[in-house]
Design a protein around this motif. Structure first.
Motif, short mmCIF file in Angstrom:
data_model
loop_
_atom_site.label_atom_id
_atom_site.label_comp_id
_atom_site.label_asym_id
_atom_site.label_seq_id
_atom_site.Cartn_x
_atom_site.Cartn_y
_atom_site.Cartn_z
N ASN A 1 -3.00 -55.81 30.34
CA ASN A 1 -4.17 -55.17 29.71
C ASN A 1 -4.33 -53.70 30.11
N ASP A 2 -3.22 -52.98 30.15
CA ASP A 2 -3.29 -51.57 30.55
C ASP A 2 -3.14 -50.61 29.37
N GLU A 3 -3.23 -51.13 28.16
CA GLU A 3 -3.14 -50.35 26.92
C GLU A 3 -1.72 -49.89 26.61
N LEU A 4 -0.73 -50.44 27.35
CA LEU A 4 0.68 -50.23 27.03
C LEU A 4 1.25 -51.59 26.67
N SER A 5 1.95 -51.68 25.55
CA SER A 5 2.53 -52.97 25.19
C SER A 5 3.61 -53.35 26.20
N ASP A 6 3.81 -54.65 26.35
CA ASP A 6 4.86 -55.12 27.26
C ASP A 6 6.21 -54.53 26.86
N ALA B 1 6.79 -51.61 25.35
CA ALA B 1 6.84 -50.20 25.76
C ALA B 1 7.03 -50.08 27.27
N GLU B 2 6.38 -50.94 28.02
CA GLU B 2 6.53 -50.88 29.47
C GLU B 2 7.97 -51.13 29.89
N VAL B 3 8.59 -52.17 29.33
CA VAL B 3 9.95 -52.54 29.73
C VAL B 3 11.00 -51.62 29.11
N ALA B 4 10.92 -51.42 27.81
CA ALA B 4 11.99 -50.72 27.10
C ALA B 4 11.88 -49.19 27.14
N ILE B 5 10.67 -48.67 27.25
CA ILE B 5 10.51 -47.21 27.17
C ILE B 5 10.18 -46.58 28.53
N HIS B 6 9.20 -47.14 29.21
CA HIS B 6 8.70 -46.50 30.43
C HIS B 6 9.26 -47.06 31.73
N GLY B 7 9.80 -48.25 31.69
CA GLY B 7 10.34 -48.88 32.89
C GLY B 7 9.27 -49.35 33.87
N THR B 8 8.06 -49.53 33.37
CA THR B 8 6.95 -49.99 34.21
C THR B 8 6.86 -51.52 34.17
N ASN B 9 6.06 -52.07 35.05
CA ASN B 9 5.92 -53.52 35.16
C ASN B 9 4.85 -54.01 34.19
N MET C 1 -3.75 -45.30 40.20
CA MET C 1 -3.93 -44.76 38.86
C MET C 1 -3.15 -45.62 37.87
N PRO C 2 -3.80 -46.13 36.84
CA PRO C 2 -3.11 -47.00 35.88
C PRO C 2 -1.93 -46.30 35.19
N ASP C 3 -0.93 -47.09 34.88
CA ASP C 3 0.28 -46.56 34.23
C ASP C 3 -0.07 -45.77 32.97
N ALA C 4 -0.92 -46.31 32.11
CA ALA C 4 -1.25 -45.65 30.84
C ALA C 4 -1.90 -44.29 31.10
N TRP C 5 -2.78 -44.21 32.10
CA TRP C 5 -3.44 -42.94 32.42
C TRP C 5 -2.41 -41.93 32.92
N GLU C 6 -1.51 -42.38 33.79
CA GLU C 6 -0.49 -41.48 34.30
C GLU C 6 0.38 -40.94 33.17
#
Length: 177
Positions: free
Chosen positions: A8-13, A15-23, A34-39
């Motif tokens: 629920n961080d306003e980034l799709s799963d 986008a997190e995995v395929a684009i940003h490399g976030t969890n 600081m939340p991933d989306a804000w950063e």
């Protein structure tokens, strides 16, 4: 599998995995507060603890910018001449509002030029706004004598408060000549 944004961080799963490399199961992948989306929205790295960084050089660390809701890439978003740190921390004013007390003087003019309170339209409490006193060459920090509401520096029989009400110049006895 039916939730497109598991953390629920306003980034799709995706986008997190395929684009940003976030969890996708942790709204703050690097754990820096600081939340991933804000950063990402503020051009910071959600994979690196950059909480103490200060890319705009305004004196507020990135995590403080997050707390205050300011932009870590813009030192003076309202363009009034005071940076985020000065406004939010030193003076307690809104970094997005150039004239925090709506008196017609911007926060920079109040603090640096005139030494008045950017959170009070009438610093000395005499019933005359800081802006009117500055425009009338009176001292907005002094409520006594010729600078106060009952003062009459031009000796025309009208107090400064009356001069304000009649829109006449408190320093000129015959304003209209």
């Amino acid at each position: 599998p039916r939730d497109a944004d598991t953390d629920n961080d306003e980034l799709s799963d995706y986008a997190e995995v395929a684009i940003h490399g976030t969890n996708p199961r942790n709204a703050d992948t690097d754990g820096d507060g600081m939340p991933d989306a804000w950063e990402l929205a503020n051009n910071l790295n959600p994979l690196e603890d950059d909480a103490s960084g200060d890319p705009d050089g305004d004196g507020l660390a990135n995590d403080q910018e997050f707390d205050y809701g300011t932009n870590p890439q813009a030192a003076d978003p309202d363009g009034d001449g005071l940076n985020d740190y000065q406004e939010a921390v030193t003076y307690g004013t809104d970094p997005f509002d150039a004239d925090s007390d709506d008196d017609g003087l911007n926060d920079y003019q109040e603090v640096v030029t005139h030494g008045t309170n950017p959170l009070a339209a009438d610093t000395d409490g005499d019933g005359l706004s800081d802006k009117w006193e500055v425009d009338s060459s009176l001292d907005p920090r002094d409520e006594t004598g010729d600078n106060g509401a009952s003062g009459d520096p031009d000796g025309d029989g009208l107090t400064n408060l009356e001069e304000l009400g009649t829109r006449t110049n408190p320093l000129v006895a015959d304003t209209d000549g």
